[in-house]
Design a protein around this motif. Structure first.
Motif, PDB file in Angstrom:
ATOM      1  N   SER A   1       0.830  -1.204   0.000  1.00 35.25           N
ATOM      2  CA  SER A   1       0.000   0.000   0.000  1.00 35.25           C
ATOM      3  C   SER A   1       0.865   1.255   0.000  1.00 35.25           C
ATOM      4  O   SER A   1       0.588   2.212  -0.723  1.00 35.25           O
TER       5      SER A   1
ATOM      6  N   ASN B   1       2.170   1.975  -3.334  1.00 33.81           N
ATOM      7  CA  ASN B   1       1.163   2.634  -4.160  1.00 33.81           C
ATOM      8  C   ASN B   1       1.050   4.116  -3.820  1.00 33.81           C
ATOM      9  O   ASN B   1       0.700   4.924  -4.670  1.00 33.81           O
TER      10      ASN B   1
ATOM     11  N   ASN C   1      -6.228   4.098  -6.053  1.00 31.07           N
ATOM     12  CA  ASN C   1      -5.982   2.682  -5.783  1.00 31.07           C
ATOM     13  C   ASN C   1      -5.736   2.401  -4.300  1.00 31.07           C
ATOM     14  O   ASN C   1      -6.456   1.604  -3.696  1.00 31.07           O
ATOM     15  N   PRO C   2      -4.740   3.031  -3.652  1.00 32.10           N
ATOM     16  CA  PRO C   2      -4.544   2.700  -2.240  1.00 32.10           C
ATOM     17  C   PRO C   2      -5.702   3.144  -1.358  1.00 32.10           C
ATOM     18  O   PRO C   2      -5.938   2.544  -0.311  1.00 32.10           O
TER      19      PRO C   2
ATOM     20  N   GLN D   1      -8.060   0.345  -1.587  1.00 31.66           N
ATOM     21  CA  GLN D   1      -7.525  -0.748  -0.768  1.00 31.66           C
ATOM     22  C   GLN D   1      -7.817  -0.487   0.708  1.00 31.66           C
ATOM     23  O   GLN D   1      -8.191  -1.394   1.451  1.00 31.66           O
TER      24      GLN D   1
ATOM     25  N   THR E   1     -11.499  -1.088   1.414  1.00 34.35           N
ATOM     26  CA  THR E   1     -11.766  -2.530   1.411  1.00 34.35           C
ATOM     27  C   THR E   1     -11.284  -3.161   2.704  1.00 34.35           C
ATOM     28  O   THR E   1     -11.985  -3.979   3.316  1.00 34.35           O
TER      29      THR E   1
END
Length: 196
Positions: free
Chosen positions: A2, A5, A148-149, A152, A155
């Motif tokens: 992460s 990213n 993106n991170p 993540q 999630t």
């Protein structure tokens, strides 16, 4: 991973300025400053230098630079990249097969379908990334990569019930403040250059 990213967009912005001579205005510099503060916060929270994250951020940032400079459309570029990896993947699959770990056989129909679709789900974002790097400033691509991170993170917290540490919350607040500032600057540029 992460943190890697998180580092990639900063590498993109840096490479855009150093190699491609892209210029940032005051709001964009402030947005980058917030992103740097967020990554610095992550370094402090971890307590050590994360070499894997640095390698991930650096290599994917260089990949974005190469994709921007190579005059090949997204589909052709991805096809060439995949073709260049095919011998390595083929050798790996043969080696796994010789060790009793079949890669492409011995599965039910649903598993075979899902394996094939995983290729599509991998290729589609890569094609979109390649198309974006050719149409946008590398600095803009870099800032957008914080999506993106962040996904993540959401999630991990909302689906997998991972513990939300206060330092991580500070990191995401800084990242999203930087993204909002950068987006606002981009919107102002768009309105100024838009035909009447």
């Amino acid at each position: 991973g992460s943190l890697g990213n998180f580092l990639t967009p900063l590498v993109n912005v840096l490479l855009g300025m150093l190699v491609l001579k892209e210029r940032l205005n005051a709001k964009e510099w402030a947005a980058v400053g917030l992103a740097v503060a967020a990554v610095g916060n992550e370094f402090i929270a971890l307590g050590s230098l994360p070499w894997v994250s640095l390698f991930l951020g650096g290599t994917f940032g260089l990949y974005g630079l190469v994709r921007k400079q190579v005059p090949v459309d997204a589909v052709s570029g991805l096809w060439l990249e995949t073709l260049s990896m095919l011998p390595l993947v083929g050798l790996y699959a043969l080696w796994q097969g010789s060790q009793g770990h079949a890669v492409f056989t011995g599965h039910d129909g649903l598993t075979d379908f899902l394996l094939a679709m995983s290729g599509v789900m991998t290729a589609l974002p890569l094609m979109l990334f390649a198309a974006a790097t050719q149409r946008l400033n590398l600095a803009t691509v870099g800032m957008l990569m914080y999506i993106n991170p962040t996904l993540q993170f959401l999630t991990a917290v909302m689906i997998f019930d991972e513990v939300l540490q206060p330092a991580r919350l500070v990191t995401f607040a800084l990242i999203w403040a930087g993204l909002l500032l950068y987006s606002w600057s981009g919107w102002q540029k768009y309105r100024q250059t838009r035909p009447a």
